[in-house]
Design an enzyme around this catalytic site. Sequence first.
Site, short mmCIF file in Angstrom:
data_model
loop_
_atom_site.label_atom_id
_atom_site.label_comp_id
_atom_site.label_asym_id
_atom_site.label_seq_id
_atom_site.Cartn_x
_atom_site.Cartn_y
_atom_site.Cartn_z
CG HIS A 1 10.08 0.86 12.16
ND1 HIS A 1 10.21 -0.50 12.00
CD2 HIS A 1 9.80 1.06 13.47
CE1 HIS A 1 10.03 -1.09 13.17
NE2 HIS A 1 9.77 -0.17 14.07
CG LEU B 1 16.32 -3.74 12.49
CD1 LEU B 1 16.22 -3.99 11.00
CD2 LEU B 1 15.83 -4.93 13.29
CG MET C 1 7.91 -7.29 6.12
SD MET C 1 8.05 -5.82 7.18
CE MET C 1 7.84 -6.56 8.78
NE ARG C 2 16.50 -12.07 3.65
CZ ARG C 2 16.75 -13.19 4.30
NH1 ARG C 2 15.80 -13.78 4.98
NH2 ARG C 2 17.93 -13.74 4.29
CB SER D 1 -0.97 0.00 1.18
OG SER D 1 -0.29 0.13 2.41
CG ASN D 2 3.62 2.71 2.97
OD1 ASN D 2 3.40 3.90 3.21
ND2 ASN D 2 3.46 1.76 3.88
CG ASN E 1 12.67 0.83 6.56
OD1 ASN E 1 11.89 0.18 5.84
ND2 ASN E 1 12.75 0.63 7.86
C1 GAR Z 1 3.85 -0.73 6.78
O1 GAR Z 1 3.08 -0.47 7.93
C2 GAR Z 1 5.31 -0.45 7.07
O2 GAR Z 1 5.51 0.62 7.96
C3 GAR Z 1 5.75 -1.75 7.70
O3 GAR Z 1 5.10 -2.75 6.97
C4 GAR Z 1 3.87 -2.23 6.46
C5 GAR Z 1 3.84 -2.49 4.99
O4 GAR Z 1 2.59 -2.19 4.44
N1 GAR Z 1 7.17 -1.91 7.66
C6 GAR Z 1 7.86 -2.54 8.58
O5 GAR Z 1 7.35 -3.07 9.53
C7 GAR Z 1 9.37 -2.56 8.36
N2 GAR Z 1 10.03 -2.98 9.54
P1 GAR Z 1 2.42 -2.06 2.87
O6 GAR Z 1 3.04 -3.31 2.24
O7 GAR Z 1 0.93 -2.03 2.66
O8 GAR Z 1 3.11 -0.81 2.42
#
Ligand code: GAR
Length: 210
Positions: A109, A144, A90-91, A13-14, A107
């Site tokens: 978070h 991290l 997520m890696r 979604s981002n 990134n």
């Molecule tokens: C988002 O909330 C982002 O902040 C998080 O994963 C989600 C991805 O959503 N990222 C992390 O947790 C990174 N450590 P999306 O795939 O719909 O953009």
Amino acid sequence: MKRILILISGRGSNLQAIVQRCADEAWPAQVVAVISNRPGAEGLGFAAARGIPTAMLDHRGFASREAFDDELSHLIDGFAPDLVVLAGFMRILGDGFVARYAGRLLNIHPSLLPAFAGLQTHRRAIEAGCKLAGATVHFVTPTLDHGPIVAQASVPVLADDTPETLSDRVLAAEHRMYPEAVRWFVEDELRVSEGGVVHHRLGISQLFCG
Ligand code: GAR
């Protein structure tokens, strides 16, 4: 024209928010590729439907983190990006990878860093009794979730919040903030120094309050 490459692991979604804003606001940039480390990541379908080249590199097929990172770098460099955007990727990336893209690796978070690095951020914020939660856009460094902060968005934590309801509220703020931060990068507005990241014209006021 700056070249943006986006790494995802799932929903994307981002990624969608960034692609949409880039097109709507005619940024001096284009999203040149989207790469997922997971097969079937929903975001790949969105990108493909928009005519953006996609690739999938399943980390499970590699014997070590370094081997995966090397192949991922090879794939990324083929698109010659100016900026690599982690959007729900997520890696954990190794030090060599991070060094290779230093200063051009962003990134997002889902917490107000430095609070709640790592996973389960919304559950941990609720359990800690936080009144505010949010998200952070930062440059990636070897530690991290600890790189120089570009922007933060805050939202209230409500009395009856569950991790899911809080996550929805934070995600809406992410969709406003991340495209803006990426835009600042492609417009060469960000300056990184020991004191943190400063917006060339706006100073340090990179706040998104919900
Ligand atoms: C988002 O909330 C982002 O902040 C998080 O994963 C989600 C991805 O959503 N990222 C992390 O947790 C990174 N450590 P999306 O795939 O719909 O953009």
